[in-house]
Design an enzyme around this catalytic site. Sequence first.
Site, short mmCIF file in Angstrom:
data_model
loop_
_atom_site.label_atom_id
_atom_site.label_comp_id
_atom_site.label_asym_id
_atom_site.label_seq_id
_atom_site.Cartn_x
_atom_site.Cartn_y
_atom_site.Cartn_z
N PRO A 99 53.88 87.54 28.59
CA PRO A 99 54.67 86.37 29.00
C PRO A 99 54.57 85.21 27.98
O PRO A 99 53.50 84.97 27.42
CB PRO A 99 54.04 85.96 30.34
CG PRO A 99 53.34 87.18 30.84
CD PRO A 99 52.87 87.90 29.61
N GLN A 104 52.81 81.02 22.41
CA GLN A 104 52.90 81.28 23.85
C GLN A 104 51.85 80.41 24.55
O GLN A 104 50.83 80.08 23.95
CB GLN A 104 52.70 82.78 24.16
CG GLN A 104 51.31 83.35 23.98
CD GLN A 104 51.04 83.86 22.57
OE1 GLN A 104 51.52 83.30 21.60
NE2 GLN A 104 50.24 84.91 22.46
N THR A 105 52.13 80.05 25.79
CA THR A 105 51.22 79.14 26.49
C THR A 105 50.55 79.81 27.69
O THR A 105 51.08 80.76 28.27
CB THR A 105 51.96 77.88 27.01
OG1 THR A 105 52.84 78.28 28.07
CG2 THR A 105 52.72 77.18 25.91
N TYR A 133 49.62 96.85 37.28
CA TYR A 133 48.94 95.67 37.81
C TYR A 133 49.93 94.78 38.58
O TYR A 133 49.71 94.46 39.74
CB TYR A 133 48.32 94.90 36.65
CG TYR A 133 47.50 93.70 37.06
CD1 TYR A 133 46.25 93.86 37.67
CD2 TYR A 133 47.94 92.41 36.82
CE1 TYR A 133 45.48 92.76 38.03
CE2 TYR A 133 47.18 91.30 37.18
CZ TYR A 133 45.94 91.48 37.78
OH TYR A 133 45.19 90.39 38.14
N ASP A 134 51.05 94.44 37.92
CA ASP A 134 52.00 93.49 38.51
C ASP A 134 52.62 94.04 39.80
O ASP A 134 52.65 93.37 40.82
CB ASP A 134 53.15 93.20 37.52
CG ASP A 134 52.67 92.59 36.21
OD1 ASP A 134 51.44 92.53 36.00
OD2 ASP A 134 53.52 92.19 35.39
N GLU A 135 53.12 95.28 39.71
CA GLU A 135 53.79 95.85 40.89
C GLU A 135 52.78 96.21 41.98
O GLU A 135 53.09 96.12 43.17
CB GLU A 135 54.63 97.07 40.49
CG GLU A 135 55.78 96.75 39.53
CD GLU A 135 56.93 95.95 40.14
OE1 GLU A 135 56.74 95.26 41.17
OE2 GLU A 135 58.04 96.00 39.57
N SER A 138 37.40 84.96 26.40
CA SER A 138 36.19 85.68 25.99
C SER A 138 36.32 86.20 24.56
O SER A 138 35.39 86.11 23.77
CB SER A 138 35.87 86.80 26.98
OG SER A 138 37.03 87.50 27.35
N ASN A 139 37.49 86.75 24.21
CA ASN A 139 37.69 87.23 22.83
C ASN A 139 37.41 86.13 21.82
O ASN A 139 36.63 86.33 20.88
CB ASN A 139 39.14 87.68 22.63
CG ASN A 139 39.31 89.18 22.87
OD1 ASN A 139 38.43 89.83 23.41
ND2 ASN A 139 40.45 89.71 22.46
N PHE A 140 38.06 84.98 22.00
CA PHE A 140 37.93 83.91 21.01
C PHE A 140 36.49 83.42 20.90
O PHE A 140 35.97 83.19 19.81
CB PHE A 140 38.87 82.74 21.35
CG PHE A 140 40.33 83.01 21.06
CD1 PHE A 140 40.76 84.26 20.59
CD2 PHE A 140 41.29 82.01 21.26
CE1 PHE A 140 42.11 84.51 20.34
CE2 PHE A 140 42.65 82.25 21.00
CZ PHE A 140 43.05 83.49 20.54
#
Length: 319
Positions: free
Chosen positions: A283, A218-219, A154-156, A198-200
């Site tokens: 991240p 993590q933020t 995804y990132d690259e 969506s999960n929560f």
Amino acid sequence: MGFHSMKVANRKRILVTGGAGFLGSHLCERLLDEGADVLCVDNLYSGTRDNISHLLTNPHFEFQRHDVTFPIYLEIDEIYNLACPASPVHYQRDPVQTTKTSVHGSINMLGLAKRTGARIFQASTSEIYGDPEVHPQTEDYWGRVNPIGVRSCYDEGKRCAETLFFDYNRQHGLEIKVARIFNTYGPRMHPNDGRVVSNFIVQALQGKDITIYGDGLQTRSFCYVDDLIEGIVRLMASPADLTGPINLGNPSEFTIRELAEAVLELVGGGSKLIYRPLPHDDPKQRQPDISLARTELDWVPEIPLKVGLQKTIAYFRDL
Ligand code: NAD
Ligand code: UDP
Ligand code: UDP
């Protein structure tokens, strides 16, 4: 409709790739409201017909099932290139296809823009910054991305797409608009695509445990979909020399634990918070610096987290 033939009246003919996805469906709706003819191209890899079913009766809307990694010949005035699965669960299911979608898909859309002279928007991402050492992230930060990890497809893929956009701009003079989108949420997120909002919400509505990955410290910074679409449309309408990349997102930063508590408070019920291992390459911090969007587009997100969460919860309740 005039996507294959002559342009009818003065309606703009706009192609939205990935238009049956979460963001794409909201964008199609917005462009129709503004009086455009909208062609939604999507292979339904992670999007659904349900997301656009309410648009199918609109004579100015057309849906075409197509994979952007293959060429397509159309007559259009603008392209919004959103095709690409966005959640880790989806983009890691077929990682080779994910890279192909970003790279081959971008080449085809850029080729189409080159032939038609269309202005072209690319939905890039905050993942460009990887696990950043600079906080908040400004557009001139080059990022810290693992080239061989599970998120790399995804990132690259998205990084290479940016490269292609800027080379088509320099080499062929294309009018490009590249937005780096930060975490966005709202109605029509896929209920089981594994994204945190969506999960929560789904877990809280079903009275199940809320799964916090890692310590939950993590933020992330969550932008409501309507705010984001406003930013995208403003960027597309901006002067030609504003190519981006430009950050679009909400700078209000929350820990994942705070998000879980906010969802629980709004949904009610007796769900407990439980802790699960942190996924690879997750991240630790992410927050956009949106100074550029503020000055160049006069854009700031307006919908606070709780208001956006309420609208999203209402959508999932009805589902
Ligand atoms: P989504 O998965 O709901 O939508 C992506 C759409 O692209 C889906 O409808 C999918 O079927 C379609 N698609 C995938 N591969 C395709 C292909 N090869 N050919 C044609 N269609 C294809 O995701 P979303 O959240 O709506 O994301 C839309 C875009 O915005 C993506 O490019 C994503 O990378 C970007 N983005 C989203 C976020 C976010 O928080 N939602 C953040 C950063 C960037
Ligand atoms: N392309 C497309 N639709 C078009 C024009 C081009 O899908 O209307 C594709 C075409 O398959 C090509 C790619 O876009 O492979 C890149 O086009 P470009 O003109 O940049 O490159 P070339 O055709 O020279 O390879
Ligand atoms: N996350 C979590 N519980 C979940 C789903 C995600 O704690 O059920 C965490 C995840 O580890 C990450 C954050 O929430 O730290 C955001 O995850 P998401 O997949 O939504 O987006 P991204 O990691 O791409 O920002």
